[in-house]
Motif scaffolding. Structure first.
Motif, PDB file in Angstrom:
ATOM      1  N   ALA A  24      43.306  42.639  72.895  1.00 53.63           N
ATOM      2  CA  ALA A  24      44.270  42.533  73.991  1.00 53.63           C
ATOM      3  C   ALA A  24      45.684  42.253  73.491  1.00 53.63           C
ATOM      4  CB  ALA A  24      43.822  41.436  74.955  1.00 53.63           C
ATOM      5  N   ASP A  25      45.792  41.533  72.356  1.00 48.85           N
ATOM      6  CA  ASP A  25      47.120  41.178  71.849  1.00 48.85           C
ATOM      7  C   ASP A  25      47.617  42.153  70.791  1.00 48.85           C
ATOM      8  OD1 ASP A  25      45.311  40.484  69.892  1.00 48.85           O
ATOM      9  OD2 ASP A  25      46.192  38.514  69.463  1.00 48.85           O
ATOM     10  N   GLY A  26      46.913  43.244  70.578  1.00 45.72           N
ATOM     11  CA  GLY A  26      47.320  44.221  69.571  1.00 45.72           C
ATOM     12  C   GLY A  26      46.196  44.477  68.585  1.00 45.72           C
ATOM     13  N   ALA A  27      46.516  45.169  67.516  1.00 41.52           N
ATOM     14  CA  ALA A  27      45.503  45.518  66.522  1.00 41.52           C
ATOM     15  C   ALA A  27      45.183  44.325  65.629  1.00 41.52           C
ATOM     16  CB  ALA A  27      45.984  46.687  65.669  1.00 41.52           C
ATOM     17  N   LEU A  28      43.898  44.231  65.264  1.00 39.10           N
ATOM     18  CA  LEU A  28      43.431  43.215  64.311  1.00 39.10           C
ATOM     19  C   LEU A  28      42.911  43.937  63.078  1.00 39.10           C
ATOM     20  CD1 LEU A  28      41.219  40.125  64.998  1.00 39.10           C
ATOM     21  CD2 LEU A  28      40.510  41.772  63.267  1.00 39.10           C
ATOM     22  N   VAL A  29      43.332  43.468  61.894  1.00 41.92           N
ATOM     23  CA  VAL A  29      42.843  44.050  60.650  1.00 41.92           C
ATOM     24  C   VAL A  29      42.284  42.950  59.762  1.00 41.92           C
ATOM     25  CG1 VAL A  29      44.540  45.925  60.748  1.00 41.92           C
ATOM     26  CG2 VAL A  29      45.038  43.882  59.393  1.00 41.92           C
ATOM     27  N   ARG A  30      41.372  43.347  58.900  1.00 45.26           N
ATOM     28  CA  ARG A  30      40.772  42.415  57.942  1.00 45.26           C
ATOM     29  C   ARG A  30      41.043  42.914  56.536  1.00 45.26           C
ATOM     30  NH1 ARG A  30      34.893  41.343  59.346  1.00 45.26           N
ATOM     31  NH2 ARG A  30      35.991  40.214  61.006  1.00 45.26           N
ATOM     32  N   LEU A  31      41.515  42.010  55.689  1.00 44.94           N
ATOM     33  CA  LEU A  31      41.741  42.296  54.280  1.00 44.94           C
ATOM     34  C   LEU A  31      40.623  41.663  53.481  1.00 44.94           C
ATOM     35  CD1 LEU A  31      45.548  41.455  54.230  1.00 44.94           C
ATOM     36  CD2 LEU A  31      44.533  43.731  54.224  1.00 44.94           C
ATOM     37  N   ARG A  32      39.930  42.470  52.711  1.00 49.41           N
ATOM     38  CA  ARG A  32      38.784  41.977  51.951  1.00 49.41           C
ATOM     39  C   ARG A  32      39.223  41.495  50.575  1.00 49.41           C
ATOM     40  NH1 ARG A  32      37.214  45.017  55.981  1.00 49.41           N
ATOM     41  NH2 ARG A  32      35.105  44.752  56.846  1.00 49.41           N
ATOM     42  N   LEU A  33      38.853  40.249  50.273  1.00 55.59           N
ATOM     43  CA  LEU A  33      39.210  39.609  49.012  1.00 55.59           C
ATOM     44  C   LEU A  33      37.925  39.347  48.245  1.00 55.59           C
ATOM     45  CD1 LEU A  33      41.634  36.918  50.492  1.00 55.59           C
ATOM     46  CD2 LEU A  33      42.213  39.248  49.752  1.00 55.59           C
ATOM     47  N   VAL A  34      37.720  40.000  47.146  1.00 56.62           N
ATOM     48  CA  VAL A  34      36.495  39.830  46.366  1.00 56.62           C
ATOM     49  C   VAL A  34      36.435  38.402  45.832  1.00 56.62           C
ATOM     50  CG1 VAL A  34      35.251  40.554  44.292  1.00 56.62           C
ATOM     51  CG2 VAL A  34      36.294  42.261  45.794  1.00 56.62           C
ATOM     52  N   GLY A  35      35.396  37.677  46.214  1.00 56.98           N
ATOM     53  CA  GLY A  35      35.283  36.282  45.814  1.00 56.98           C
ATOM     54  C   GLY A  35      36.329  35.388  46.436  1.00 56.98           C
ATOM     55  N   ARG A  37      39.418  35.562  46.150  1.00 58.77           N
ATOM     56  CA  ARG A  37      40.541  35.340  45.229  1.00 58.77           C
ATOM     57  C   ARG A  37      41.763  36.137  45.661  1.00 58.77           C
ATOM     58  NH1 ARG A  37      38.047  36.891  39.707  1.00 58.77           N
ATOM     59  NH2 ARG A  37      40.034  36.137  38.885  1.00 58.77           N
ATOM     60  N   LEU A  38      42.903  35.453  45.675  1.00 58.00           N
ATOM     61  CA  LEU A  38      44.140  36.049  46.149  1.00 58.00           C
ATOM     62  C   LEU A  38      45.284  35.601  45.245  1.00 58.00           C
ATOM     63  CD1 LEU A  38      45.628  37.622  48.426  1.00 58.00           C
ATOM     64  CD2 LEU A  38      45.771  35.455  49.673  1.00 58.00           C
ATOM     65  N   THR A  40      48.776  34.487  44.074  1.00 56.98           N
ATOM     66  CA  THR A  40      49.785  33.816  44.881  1.00 56.98           C
ATOM     67  C   THR A  40      50.921  34.767  45.260  1.00 56.98           C
ATOM     68  OG1 THR A  40      49.227  31.730  43.801  1.00 56.98           O
ATOM     69  CG2 THR A  40      51.295  31.804  44.996  1.00 56.98           C
ATOM     70  N   ARG A  41      51.289  35.658  44.350  1.00 59.18           N
ATOM     71  CA  ARG A  41      52.346  36.614  44.682  1.00 59.18           C
ATOM     72  C   ARG A  41      51.911  37.528  45.833  1.00 59.18           C
ATOM     73  NH1 ARG A  41      49.904  38.368  40.051  1.00 59.18           N
ATOM     74  NH2 ARG A  41      49.104  40.526  40.046  1.00 59.18           N
ATOM     75  N   ALA A  42      50.605  37.868  45.885  1.00 55.62           N
ATOM     76  CA  ALA A  42      50.106  38.683  46.989  1.00 55.62           C
ATOM     77  C   ALA A  42      50.084  37.883  48.285  1.00 55.62           C
ATOM     78  CB  ALA A  42      48.715  39.214  46.661  1.00 55.62           C
ATOM     79  N   LEU A  43      49.766  36.591  48.198  1.00 55.36           N
ATOM     80  CA  LEU A  43      49.818  35.735  49.375  1.00 55.36           C
ATOM     81  C   LEU A  43      51.237  35.665  49.918  1.00 55.36           C
ATOM     82  CD1 LEU A  43      48.667  33.695  51.388  1.00 55.36           C
ATOM     83  CD2 LEU A  43      48.981  31.913  49.644  1.00 55.36           C
ATOM     84  N   ALA A  44      52.211  35.516  49.033  1.00 54.39           N
ATOM     85  CA  ALA A  44      53.608  35.473  49.475  1.00 54.39           C
ATOM     86  C   ALA A  44      53.987  36.768  50.187  1.00 54.39           C
ATOM     87  CB  ALA A  44      54.522  35.228  48.281  1.00 54.39           C
ATOM     88  N   ALA A 273      50.945  25.986  44.895  1.00 57.80           N
ATOM     89  CA  ALA A 273      49.942  26.823  44.225  1.00 57.80           C
ATOM     90  C   ALA A 273      50.384  27.250  42.837  1.00 57.80           C
ATOM     91  CB  ALA A 273      49.652  28.052  45.074  1.00 57.80           C
ATOM     92  N   GLY A 274      49.399  27.561  42.004  1.00 57.10           N
ATOM     93  CA  GLY A 274      49.646  28.160  40.708  1.00 57.10           C
ATOM     94  C   GLY A 274      49.666  29.670  40.842  1.00 57.10           C
ATOM     95  N   ASP A 275      48.948  30.346  39.973  1.00 55.26           N
ATOM     96  CA  ASP A 275      48.950  31.814  39.980  1.00 55.26           C
ATOM     97  C   ASP A 275      48.009  32.416  41.020  1.00 55.26           C
ATOM     98  OD1 ASP A 275      50.783  31.869  37.912  1.00 55.26           O
ATOM     99  OD2 ASP A 275      49.228  31.974  36.358  1.00 55.26           O
ATOM    100  N   GLU A 276      47.077  31.608  41.532  1.00 54.99           N
ATOM    101  CA  GLU A 276      46.038  32.153  42.411  1.00 54.99           C
ATOM    102  C   GLU A 276      45.637  31.130  43.446  1.00 54.99           C
ATOM    103  OE1 GLU A 276      42.447  34.731  41.027  1.00 54.99           O
ATOM    104  OE2 GLU A 276      41.712  32.662  41.019  1.00 54.99           O
ATOM    105  N   VAL A 277      45.261  31.604  44.615  1.00 56.11           N
ATOM    106  CA  VAL A 277      44.592  30.760  45.599  1.00 56.11           C
ATOM    107  C   VAL A 277      43.238  31.395  45.893  1.00 56.11           C
ATOM    108  CG1 VAL A 277      46.761  29.986  46.609  1.00 56.11           C
ATOM    109  CG2 VAL A 277      45.575  31.929  47.611  1.00 56.11           C
ATOM    110  N   VAL A 278      42.320  30.587  46.383  1.00 58.57           N
ATOM    111  CA  VAL A 278      40.982  31.073  46.705  1.00 58.57           C
ATOM    112  C   VAL A 278      40.691  30.732  48.159  1.00 58.57           C
ATOM    113  CG1 VAL A 278      38.526  30.962  46.157  1.00 58.57           C
ATOM    114  CG2 VAL A 278      40.218  30.716  44.325  1.00 58.57           C
ATOM    115  N   VAL A 279      40.424  31.762  48.956  1.00 58.50           N
ATOM    116  CA  VAL A 279      39.970  31.557  50.325  1.00 58.50           C
ATOM    117  C   VAL A 279      38.487  31.222  50.268  1.00 58.50           C
ATOM    118  CG1 VAL A 279      39.709  32.595  52.604  1.00 58.50           C
ATOM    119  CG2 VAL A 279      41.685  33.188  51.185  1.00 58.50           C
TER     120      VAL A 279
END
Length: 294
Positions: A24-35, A37-38, A40-44, A273-279
């Motif tokens: 109802a509020d627009g499109a929803l997408v999911r980004l798949r993160l293996v393990g 792991r993300l 930090t530059r990608a999180l930014a 954060a350092g170089d990586e964050v983990v969801v």
């Protein structure tokens, strides 16, 4: 190729970047993160993308992925500018296989405790899946779960999985209660790939999950095995706060209320954060590899 379940009579509609769910509020997408792991530059980059294209928030899922909401869409598709931004951030490495890159790993694997570091196993399996055109036909709900032997993921529902029983071995599992051989962890990506291919070959009814097969996946294993006694372990939920890593550094486990990473909380994460964050599968964030402060 679209996967169907004959009992449901409809296509699997688990969302992705190129196959959004229109809410109802627009499109929803999911980004798949293996393990989970993300970088930090990608999180930014993702935070900037959410501010430009979505509702500014990032939503963490119980499969250790990230969702964005309220995106503009036309004819069931999000804007090319959004797709380009996600691709530039390195978060859409395989458009053809984006929906089937579903791999969970013990969040602290390789950093504290556990019997084996399974991060490399997850990365190798993901690469093998993305290199196999046929495996793009897996259901977007088909899930691989890798427990590093501590027991934090052993109770999760899965299609394929493994649990480390030593520093160099893991027992393979399929579905709710099927157990296979104990194999070297170095062989595990190829073993899991073979099982995924067998699932597709056996899946004449369009099942989404191993447990939906007539034999609940027994034929995938060839010869079922007893559950190794070393897999009978469970871990308490990871407490929030600072966690001592085996290498002397620390990891910071941060709660994310309701799994909603707001711009303010995201700014705090980026600052620490350092170089990586983990969801994590608990809809929280782990900030690993931090130096101790005096």
């Amino acid at each position: 190729m679209t996967s169907y379940d004959s009992g449901r009579g409809r296509a699997d509609r688990c969302p992705g970047v190129l196959r959004p769910w229109i809410a109802a509020d627009g499109a929803l997408v999911r980004l798949r993160l293996v393990g989970g792991r993300l970088p930090t530059r990608a999180l930014a980059a993702l935070i900037r993308i959410a501010a430009t294209h979505a509702d500014e928030n990032l939503y963490l899922t119980k499969r250790a992925n990230v969702q964005l909401r309220a995106l503009d869409h036309e004819d069931g598709c999000v804007s090319p500018a959004f797709v380009e931004a996600v691709t530039a951030a390195g978060l859409l490495p395989s458009p053809s296989h984006e929906l089937v890159r579903n791999v969970m790993v013990s969040p602290l694997s390789g950093r504290r405790g556990g019997r084996a570091d399974l991060r490399g196993v997850a990365d190798r399996y993901d690469a093998l899946v993305c290199a196999d055109p046929d495996l793009a036909a897996l259901s977007a709900r088909f899930l691989v779960v890798l427990d590093d032997g501590r027991g934090d993921l052993v109770g999760r529902s899965l299609d394929l999985g493994a649990m480390a029983v030593s520093a160099s071995e893991a027992q393979v599992s399929v579905g709710r209660d099927g157990w296979g051989e104990v194999v070297p962890t170095s062989d595990l990506p190829d073993v899991l790939l073979t099982l995924a291919r067998r699932f597709l070959a056996a899946n004449h009814g369009g099942a989404w999950h191993v447990d939906e097969l007539a034999d609940r996946g027994a034929s995938l294993l060839g010869h079922p095995h007893a559950r190794d006694l070393r897999t009978h372990v469970t871990a308490l939920p990871l407490p929030h706060g600072s966690v001592q890593q085996d290498d002397g550094r620390v990891a910071l486990h941060l709660p994310v209320p309701d799994g909603r990473l707001t711009p303010d909380l995201a700014a705090t994460v980026l600052a620490r954060a350092g170089d990586e964050v983990v969801v994590t599968p608990w809809r929280s964030l782990l900030l690993p590899d931090l130096e101790k402060t005096p």
